[in-house]
Design an enzyme around this catalytic site. Structure first.
Site: not given
Ligand code: RIB
Ligand code: CA
Length: 311
Positions: A241
């Site tokens: 992500h």
């Molecule tokens: O939903 C994914 C996000 O939430 C990413 O930034 C992960 O590190 C968590 O913070």
């Protein structure tokens, strides 16, 4: 082109760590003014220490790391140890950081820095938006000095922490509501994009073959972190992500986006933290965000692997 001044706000967190590696290996493109930590994946005491551990492993003990808000604006903190492990960086053993944590609160640093910069600053937001929201409320003038907010967060379709909400927005929906309404240039990289960025065994092997301390750490982290996504979603590996935010700053042509009005649910518990994205102009609200809607996944992994090779 001169390096882009950037502040990275994060909640390390495994994917935050990979994003930091990507950013720290790109000094000719990104002038990292500071790293600010926020409570999210794990409590602030861990996210700030983890940020320093990653900076040290990446050979940047000179960077300034600031601790920010230990909890969301209104709601109690929700963490994600089930995904990132108790430490937030499970899968590897890193020594306690020796680089000092900055004494100034991250919110006060954000305000002081943004009010005094000559060139507007890009904010790479990798966790809940608490630090930025509080800074905007405390000193709205900072918005004039923000070149762009690029955030990993939200979902056009399905959430991950709830059926309708993505973790970063869900943890602090009120902060997200403030940021999306602040009128700053904003690019949203949502789950609809980052869930396509799967670190398959082949892609992990290319990183493993770099055979450096950073690549070994990245593999250890991703092999741990991947277990959750592979079990929950049946994928061949974890979703990367947060590195998508840094990849967007390094190589924006890997992405496409469309302008849309985005607001955040802060009333209904059922859909709390949902990013409501008006893709088809069904409201009279003007677009307030660039909503990223595609990514060149192979190009992303080429960028990631080639950049990690620089350590
Ligand atoms: O939903 C994914 C996000 O939430 C990413 O930034 C992960 O590190 C968590 O913070
Ligand atoms: Ca994160």
């Amino acid at each position: 082109m001169a390096a882009k001044p950037v502040i990275i706000d994060c909640d390390p967190g495994v994917d935050d760590a990979i994003a930091l590696f990507l950013a720290l290996a790109s000094p000719e493109h990104l002038d990292i003014l500071a790293v600010t930590a926020v409570a999210g994946n794990v409590p602030l005491t861990l996210t700030q220490a983890n940020a320093r551990k990653i900076c040290e492993l990446a050979g940047r003990p000179d960077l300034s790391v600031y601790a920010g808000c230990p909890r969301p604006v209104l709601r109690p903190l929700v963490t994600a140890e089930d995904v990132h492990g108790r430490t937030g960086l499970d899968g590897i053993e890193l020594p306690e950081p020796t680089m000092l944590l900055q004494q100034q609160h991250a919110v006060n640093f954000l305000i002081e820095c943004l009010l005094n910069v000559r060139e507007s600053v890009t904010l790479a937001m990798l966790g809940p938006l608490t630090n930025l929201a509080i800074a905007i409320i405390q000193q709205p003038q900072i918005c004039q000095h923000i070149n762009e907010v690029v955030l990993m967060g939200g979902a056009v379709t399905h959430g991950n922490i709830t059926p309708s909400a993505e973790f970063n927005i869900y943890v602090d929906p009120h902060a997200a509501h403030v940021v999306f309404a602040a009128g700053v240039p904003l690019t949203m990289i949502s789950l609809d994009v980052t869930n396509r960025v799967i670190a398959t065994p082949e892609r992990l092997q290319a990183i493993r073959a770099l055979n450096t301390p950073v690549s070994a750490a990245a593999i250890g982290l991703l092999e741990y972190y991947g277990a959750f996504d592979m079990k929950r979603y049946g994928t061949a590996g974890p979703f990367l992500h947060d590195p998508c935010v840094i990849a967007y700053l390094l190589q924006p042509d890997l992405f496409t986006y469309r302008r849309a009005y985005v607001n955040v649910e802060i009333t209904s518990e059922l859909t709390m933290g949902r990013t409501v994205v008006d893709l088809w102009q069904r409201t009279n609200y003007l677009p307030n965000a660039n909503v990223v809607d595609s990514i060149n996944v192979e190009g992303f992994y080429q960028l990631l692997t080639q950049t990690l090779a620089r350590f």
